[in-house]
Write a protein that holds these residues in place. Structure first.
Motif, mmCIF file in Angstrom:
data_model
loop_
_atom_site.group_PDB
_atom_site.id
_atom_site.type_symbol
_atom_site.label_atom_id
_atom_site.label_comp_id
_atom_site.label_asym_id
_atom_site.label_seq_id
_atom_site.Cartn_x
_atom_site.Cartn_y
_atom_site.Cartn_z
ATOM 1 N N LEU A 190 6.211 20.001 -2.749
ATOM 2 C CA LEU A 190 6.643 18.732 -3.312
ATOM 3 C C LEU A 190 6.177 17.596 -2.411
ATOM 4 O O LEU A 190 6.345 17.653 -1.194
ATOM 5 N N GLU A 191 5.589 16.572 -3.013
ATOM 6 C CA GLU A 191 5.075 15.446 -2.229
ATOM 7 C C GLU A 191 6.158 14.415 -1.925
ATOM 8 O O GLU A 191 7.096 14.240 -2.695
ATOM 9 N N TRP A 192 5.987 13.714 -0.810
ATOM 10 C CA TRP A 192 6.769 12.542 -0.452
ATOM 11 C C TRP A 192 5.848 11.353 -0.608
ATOM 12 O O TRP A 192 4.635 11.498 -0.656
ATOM 13 N N VAL A 193 6.421 10.165 -0.654
ATOM 14 C CA VAL A 193 5.584 8.967 -0.710
ATOM 15 C C VAL A 193 5.986 8.023 0.420
ATOM 16 O O VAL A 193 7.173 7.829 0.691
ATOM 17 N N SER A 194 4.993 7.484 1.099
ATOM 18 C CA SER A 194 5.204 6.454 2.119
ATOM 19 C C SER A 194 4.536 5.184 1.634
ATOM 20 O O SER A 194 3.451 5.241 1.045
ATOM 21 N N PHE A 195 5.193 4.057 1.874
ATOM 22 C CA PHE A 195 4.595 2.795 1.459
ATOM 23 C C PHE A 195 4.870 1.702 2.475
ATOM 24 O O PHE A 195 5.853 1.743 3.206
ATOM 25 N N ILE A 196 3.963 0.769 2.521
ATOM 26 C CA ILE A 196 4.096 -0.424 3.359
ATOM 27 C C ILE A 196 4.564 -1.551 2.452
ATOM 28 O O ILE A 196 4.065 -1.705 1.342
ATOM 29 N N TYR A 197 5.537 -2.299 2.936
ATOM 30 C CA TYR A 197 6.078 -3.379 2.107
ATOM 31 C C TYR A 197 6.125 -4.699 2.867
ATOM 32 O O TYR A 197 6.122 -4.734 4.088
ATOM 33 N N ASP A 198 6.176 -5.770 2.086
ATOM 34 C CA ASP A 198 6.279 -7.131 2.597
ATOM 35 C C ASP A 198 7.627 -7.667 2.132
ATOM 36 O O ASP A 198 7.888 -7.717 0.931
ATOM 37 N N ASN A 199 8.503 -8.012 3.063
ATOM 38 C CA ASN A 199 9.840 -8.489 2.728
ATOM 39 C C ASN A 199 9.908 -10.005 2.850
ATOM 40 O O ASN A 199 9.521 -10.564 3.872
ATOM 41 N N SER B 181 0.862 -1.185 0.000
ATOM 42 C CA SER B 181 0.000 0.000 0.000
ATOM 43 C C SER B 181 0.896 1.232 0.000
ATOM 44 O O SER B 181 2.054 1.159 0.426
ATOM 45 N N HIS B 182 0.366 2.357 -0.485
ATOM 46 C CA HIS B 182 1.144 3.592 -0.484
ATOM 47 C C HIS B 182 0.225 4.797 -0.327
ATOM 48 O O HIS B 182 -0.976 4.704 -0.541
ATOM 49 N N PHE B 183 0.798 5.907 0.052
ATOM 50 C CA PHE B 183 0.070 7.175 0.051
ATOM 51 C C PHE B 183 1.072 8.317 -0.102
ATOM 52 O O PHE B 183 2.227 8.218 0.290
ATOM 53 N N TRP B 184 0.594 9.385 -0.732
ATOM 54 C CA TRP B 184 1.412 10.574 -0.970
ATOM 55 C C TRP B 184 1.181 11.557 0.172
ATOM 56 O O TRP B 184 0.070 11.709 0.654
ATOM 57 N N ALA C 146 15.682 8.422 2.314
ATOM 58 C CA ALA C 146 14.498 7.732 2.823
ATOM 59 C C ALA C 146 14.768 7.247 4.236
ATOM 60 O O ALA C 146 15.923 7.183 4.679
ATOM 61 N N THR C 147 13.690 6.912 4.935
ATOM 62 C CA THR C 147 13.789 6.255 6.233
ATOM 63 C C THR C 147 12.908 5.014 6.193
ATOM 64 O O THR C 147 11.958 4.950 5.413
ATOM 65 N N TYR C 148 13.248 4.027 7.011
ATOM 66 C CA TYR C 148 12.433 2.810 7.064
ATOM 67 C C TYR C 148 12.384 2.281 8.493
ATOM 68 O O TYR C 148 13.248 2.600 9.311
ATOM 69 N N PHE C 149 11.358 1.524 8.788
ATOM 70 C CA PHE C 149 11.335 0.721 10.008
ATOM 71 C C PHE C 149 10.486 -0.513 9.742
ATOM 72 O O PHE C 149 9.658 -0.533 8.840
ATOM 73 N N THR D 139 7.704 -0.206 6.712
ATOM 74 C CA THR D 139 7.250 1.001 6.032
ATOM 75 C C THR D 139 8.462 1.844 5.664
ATOM 76 O O THR D 139 9.486 1.801 6.338
ATOM 77 N N CYS D 140 8.319 2.572 4.576
ATOM 78 C CA CYS D 140 9.411 3.396 4.071
ATOM 79 C C CYS D 140 8.826 4.725 3.584
ATOM 80 O O CYS D 140 7.740 4.747 2.999
#
Length: 193
Positions: free
Chosen positions: A80-89, A69-72, A120-123, A105-106
């Motif tokens: 200027l927009e950033w994007v955050s997304f949820i990922y499955d590793n 999933s993602h959102f701006w 970018a940042t992630y956790f 998430t990143c």
């Protein structure tokens, strides 16, 4: 259509599609097993993007991640927009004894509308977090594996080196007056004199 220069200027949405070389730096507080990689971790981020859709795949030697999933995000003080997304590793089988499948998430923070570098940042839900530095390799982000991304990066770097060498040879043939014009075309130089 949103990528057309005039329309793109009106939106706050950056163009970040393509293949990116990434360096992940986990924080010292991250819960990484003793035999785990404490970084920097070399990776590739393949981004597919339209105005409405966004998909990112992070590929390392040990695993790959897919966007769920993602959102701006647009801060009031920014245009200027950033994007955050949820990922499955999903780690490769041989590494799953020390690196289990996980979610994270990143947030990508481009500094311009068509960036060549990003941070970018992630956790993750494994209590790891960190920073990512990204460098654009090219706009074609279609890679399936780490080795394929490495090969594409090497090919593009070789092509850029050849292009620079050709330009240097051409400059050597120019009269000294034109060489001093820092890249201006001979027509422009002759018109300005």
């Amino acid at each position: 259509m949103w990528r057309w220069p005039l329309i793109h200027r009106l939106t706050g949405r950056p163009r970040i599609d393509g293949l990116w070389h990434a360096s992940l730096e986990p924080t010292p507080e991250s819960h990484i097993p003793p035999e785990g990689n404490r970084g920097p971790i070399e990776a590739y981020l393949a981004i597919s993007q339209t105005y409405w859709r966004f998909s990112a795949r992070l590929i390392t030697k040990e695993s790959h991640s897919t966007t769920r999933s993602h959102f701006w995000i647009q801060e009031n003080s920014q245009d200027l927009e950033w994007v955050s997304f949820i990922y499955d590793n999903s780690p490769r089988q041989r590494y799953q004894h020390r690196s289990s499948r996980h979610l994270g998430t990143c947030t990508l923070r481009p500094g311009s509308r068509i960036p060549e570098k990003m941070s970018a940042t992630y956790f993750t839900d494994r209590y790891t977090q960190g920073d990512i530095q990204l460098q654009l390799i090219g706009r074609d982000g279609t890679v399936a594996a780490f080795n394929e991304a490495e090969e594409k990066r090497a090919e593009l770097e070789t092509a850029r080196d050849r292009s620079r060498a050709r330009k240097a040879k051409l400059r050597a043939w120019l009269p000294p007056k034109w060489r001093q014009q820092s890249g201006r075309s001979p027509e422009t130089v002759s018109r300005s004199n």
